[in-house]
Scaffold this motif. Structure first.
Motif, mmCIF file in Angstrom:
data_model
loop_
_atom_site.group_PDB
_atom_site.id
_atom_site.type_symbol
_atom_site.label_atom_id
_atom_site.label_comp_id
_atom_site.label_asym_id
_atom_site.label_seq_id
_atom_site.Cartn_x
_atom_site.Cartn_y
_atom_site.Cartn_z
ATOM 1 N N UNK A 156 24.027 40.627 40.903
ATOM 2 C CA UNK A 156 24.330 39.471 41.761
ATOM 3 C C UNK A 156 25.778 39.028 41.555
ATOM 4 N N UNK A 157 26.201 38.993 40.309
ATOM 5 C CA UNK A 157 27.595 38.598 40.028
ATOM 6 C C UNK A 157 28.557 39.610 40.654
ATOM 7 N N UNK A 158 28.213 40.884 40.550
ATOM 8 C CA UNK A 158 29.088 41.919 41.136
ATOM 9 C C UNK A 158 29.187 41.768 42.656
ATOM 10 N N UNK A 159 28.040 41.497 43.290
ATOM 11 C CA UNK A 159 28.042 41.317 44.755
ATOM 12 C C UNK A 159 28.879 40.101 45.136
ATOM 13 N N UNK A 160 28.753 39.042 44.340
ATOM 14 C CA UNK A 160 29.537 37.846 44.606
ATOM 15 C C UNK A 160 31.035 38.163 44.486
ATOM 16 N N UNK A 161 31.380 38.959 43.489
ATOM 17 C CA UNK A 161 32.781 39.335 43.286
ATOM 18 C C UNK A 161 33.303 40.138 44.479
ATOM 19 N N UNK A 162 32.490 41.087 44.939
ATOM 20 C CA UNK A 162 32.900 41.903 46.085
ATOM 21 C C UNK A 162 33.162 41.027 47.304
ATOM 22 N N UNK A 163 32.280 40.060 47.517
ATOM 23 C CA UNK A 163 32.442 39.159 48.677
ATOM 24 C C UNK A 163 33.735 38.361 48.549
ATOM 25 N N UNK A 164 34.000 37.845 47.355
ATOM 26 C CA UNK A 164 35.230 37.057 47.142
ATOM 27 C C UNK A 164 36.460 37.918 47.361
ATOM 28 N N UNK A 165 36.428 39.122 46.816
ATOM 29 C CA UNK A 165 37.582 40.007 46.974
ATOM 30 C C UNK A 165 37.819 40.328 48.456
ATOM 31 N N UNK A 166 36.733 40.585 49.162
ATOM 32 C CA UNK A 166 36.829 40.907 50.592
ATOM 33 C C UNK A 166 37.433 39.721 51.350
ATOM 34 N N UNK A 167 36.917 38.519 51.072
ATOM 35 C CA UNK A 167 37.345 37.345 51.832
ATOM 36 C C UNK A 167 38.771 36.913 51.467
ATOM 37 N N UNK A 168 39.149 37.088 50.222
ATOM 38 C CA UNK A 168 40.553 36.822 49.844
ATOM 39 C C UNK A 168 41.465 37.762 50.628
ATOM 40 N N UNK A 169 41.071 39.021 50.692
ATOM 41 C CA UNK A 169 41.896 40.013 51.396
ATOM 42 C C UNK A 169 41.971 39.662 52.886
ATOM 43 N N UNK A 170 40.874 39.151 53.434
ATOM 44 C CA UNK A 170 40.872 38.736 54.847
ATOM 45 C C UNK A 170 41.894 37.614 55.076
ATOM 46 N N UNK A 171 41.879 36.625 54.192
ATOM 47 C CA UNK A 171 42.814 35.497 54.307
ATOM 48 C C UNK A 171 44.260 35.992 54.238
ATOM 49 N N UNK A 172 44.484 36.952 53.347
ATOM 50 C CA UNK A 172 45.842 37.501 53.200
ATOM 51 C C UNK A 172 46.240 38.267 54.461
ATOM 52 N N UNK A 173 45.311 39.091 54.965
ATOM 53 C CA UNK A 173 45.608 39.872 56.163
ATOM 54 C C UNK A 173 45.927 38.965 57.348
#
Ligand code: GCO
Ligand code: MN
Ligand code: MN
Length: 389
Positions: A156-173
Motif C-alpha cells: 500500500x505504501x509503495x502504491x501511494x508512492x507511485x501515485x505521488x511520483x506520478x502526480x508530481x511529474x504531472x504538475x511539473x509537466x
C-alpha cells in the motif's frame, strides 16, 4: 472602537467549502441543516472576513458533471472571487465519498480503481490551478484497512508512492506553480489509515522522487485523536522545512474525529501552537478544517466561523503577551544554561573535540541541583491565558 480581533487578510484565514457547508450529518443521524450552495458559501466566507477558501473537486463541481456544467460553475466561482476579493488557497480531491473508493484510492488492490483515482486527481489539480490554488492537499481517508490480511501494508505504501511520483511529474509537466501537502490521520473512516501521523508522512516524503515539492498538512484533531502532542509534530515539520499547510480545529483526545471550532478544546495547547506558528515565520494559510456543532442552524455556522478566526487572533495577542512578560522572560533566561565552550565541543564531531570532551569533568549532582521553576512558569502562562496578567 475598531475590533482589534477582526480578521484581516494578513491573518490568512481560510475555510474549506466542506466546513461551512457541513450539514450536520453523523453516523447516527441525518442532516440538521439545509444544503449550502458553494458559490453562496464563497461569498459568505468573504463577508465574515476569511482571506481564502479551499475545496475538494466535488464540493464545487458535483461528481459526474458534464464539461459544460463544470465550466459554468468555475465561471461563477471566479466571479464570486472577483466580486469579493477572496482567493482560492488550496484544493484537494474527494477520494473517499464515492463507493468506488470504499477500499482505497491510490492504495486499492484494484488497478482500475488506482488508475481512476489518479485520473480524478489530475482533473482536480487542473480545476484547483484554474482557480488559483497554490497548494494541493492529499488526505487519504480511505487509504487504510480493517482487514490487514486483505491488503499488504507495505504494498500500500509503495502504491501511494507511485501515485505521488506520478502526480508530481504531472504538475511539473504542466508547469503548474503548485506544491503538495500530505495530511495524516490515524483512523476514521478506515479502521486504520496508512501513514497515520505527520511523522510517518515526513518519513514517507523523504522517499519520493520530487520530495522538494511535497510537504505536510498536519491537523490538530488528528494527532490529538491519537493522544499525541500536535505542537511537537508541527514543530518538527517546520524544522525540516515541510510545513506547507495546516488544519486547525478542536478535538478531545482519544475520540472520533470531532473537528470542533478552533480553540474550543485545550486553550493552552492552542496558545503554544499559535505562538509557534507566528514566531516561526510560517507564511501559509491558517485553515480551519472544522464544522459547527450539529445543534446549530444555518446562521450558527457563521458564529462557528467567526469564532475560529477570533480565537486565533486573540491567542496571537496572548502569545505576544507571553513573549513580553518580564517574569516569564526572567524564568526563561534562568533556565537557558548555554555554555559556549561546551557547545563548541559538541556541535560537530572532530577527533580533537571528542578527546577534549572525554577529558572534561562533570559534576552530575551539581547539574541535577540546578533550579527548574516550571510550576511558576506554567502558572504565569495560565494567568496570561486567564486574563489576569
Ligand atoms: C477529516 C479530514 C478532511 C481533510 C479534507 C481535505 O477530518 O476528515 O481532515 O477534512 O482535511 O478532506 O483533504
Ligand atoms: Mn479531522
Ligand atoms: Mn483536515
Amino acid at each position: 472602537m475598531a475590533d482589534r480581533y477582526a480578521p484581516k487578510p494578513e491573518h490568512k484565514f481560510t475555510f474549506g467549502l466542506w466546513t461551512t457547508a457541513n450539514p450536520g450529518r453523523d453516523p447516527f443521524g441525518s442532516e440538521t441543516r439545509p444544503p449550502l450552495d458553494p458559490i453562496a458559501n464563497i461569498r459568505r466566507m468573504a463577508e465574515v472576513g476569511a482571506w481564502g477558501f479551499n475545496f475538494h473537486d466535488n464540493d464545487l463541481v458535483p461528481f459526474g458533471s458534464t464539461l459544460a456544467e463544470r465550466n459554468r460553475i468555475v465561471a461563477d466561482a471566479k466571479k464570486a472571487m472577483k466580486d469579493t476579493g477572496i482567493v482560492c488557497s488550496m484544493a484537494t480531491t474527494n477520494l473517499f465519498s464515492h463507493p468506488v473508493f470504499k477500499d482505497g484510492a491510490f492504495t486499492s488492490n484494484d488497478a482500475a480503481v488506482r488508475a481512476f483515482a489518479i485520473q480524478k486527481t489530475m482533473q482536480a489539480i487542473d480545476l484547483g490551478v484554474e482557480l488559483g490554488a497554490k497548494i494541493y492537499v492529499f488526505w487519504g481517508g480511505r487509504e487504510g484497512a480493517e482487514v490487514d490480511l486483505a491488503k499488504d501494508p507495505q504494498e500500500a505504501i509503495k502504491r501511494n508512492r507511485e501515485a505521488m511520483n506520478f502526480l508530481c511529474a504531472y504538475v511539473k509537466q504542466q508547469k503548474y506553480n503548485l506544491v503538495f501537502a500530505l495530511e495524516a490521520k490515524p483512523n476514521e473512516p478506515r479502521g486504520d489509515i496508512y501513514n497515520a501521523t505527520t511523522g510517518n508522512m515526513l518519513a514517507f516524503i523523504a522517499t519520493l522522487e520530487y520530495a522538494q515539492m511535497v510537504g505536510v498538512n498536519p491537523e490538530y484533531a488528528h494527532e490529538t485523536m491519537a493522544g499525541l502532542n500536535f505542537t511537537h509534530h508541527v514543530a518538527q515539520a517546520i524544522e525540516c522545512g515541510k510545513l506547507f499547510h495546516i488544519d486547525l480545529n478542536g478535538q478531545k483526545m482519544g475520540r472520533f474525529d470531532q473537528d470542533l471550532r478552533f480553540g474550543s478544546e485545550d486553550l493552552k495547547g492552542n496558545l503554544l501552537l499559535v505562538r509557534l506558528l507566528e514566531n516561526s515565520g510560517y507564511k501559509g494559510p491558517r485553515h480551519f478544517d472544522a464544522h459547527a456543532y450539529r445543534t446549530e442552524d444555518s446562521d450558527g455556522v457563521w458564529d462557528f466561523a467567526r469564532g475560529c478566526m477570533r480565537t486565533y487572533a486573540i491567542l496571537k495577542e496572548k502569545a505576544q503577551q507571553v513573549d513580553e512578560d518580564r517574569e516569564i522572560l526572567q524564568i526563561l533566561k534562568e533556565i537557558d544554561r548555554s555554555n559556549k565552550e561546551l557547545e563548541g565541543l559538541t556541535k560537530k564531531f572532530s577527533a580533537a573535540n571528542a578527546k577534549k570532551l572525554m577529558d572534561t569533568p562533570f559534576d552530575p549532582n551539581e547539574l541535577a541541583s540546578r533550579r527548574l521553576p516550571y510550576e511558576r512558569l506554567d502558572q504565569l502562562l495560565n494567568e496570561v491565558l486567564m486574563g489576569v496578567r
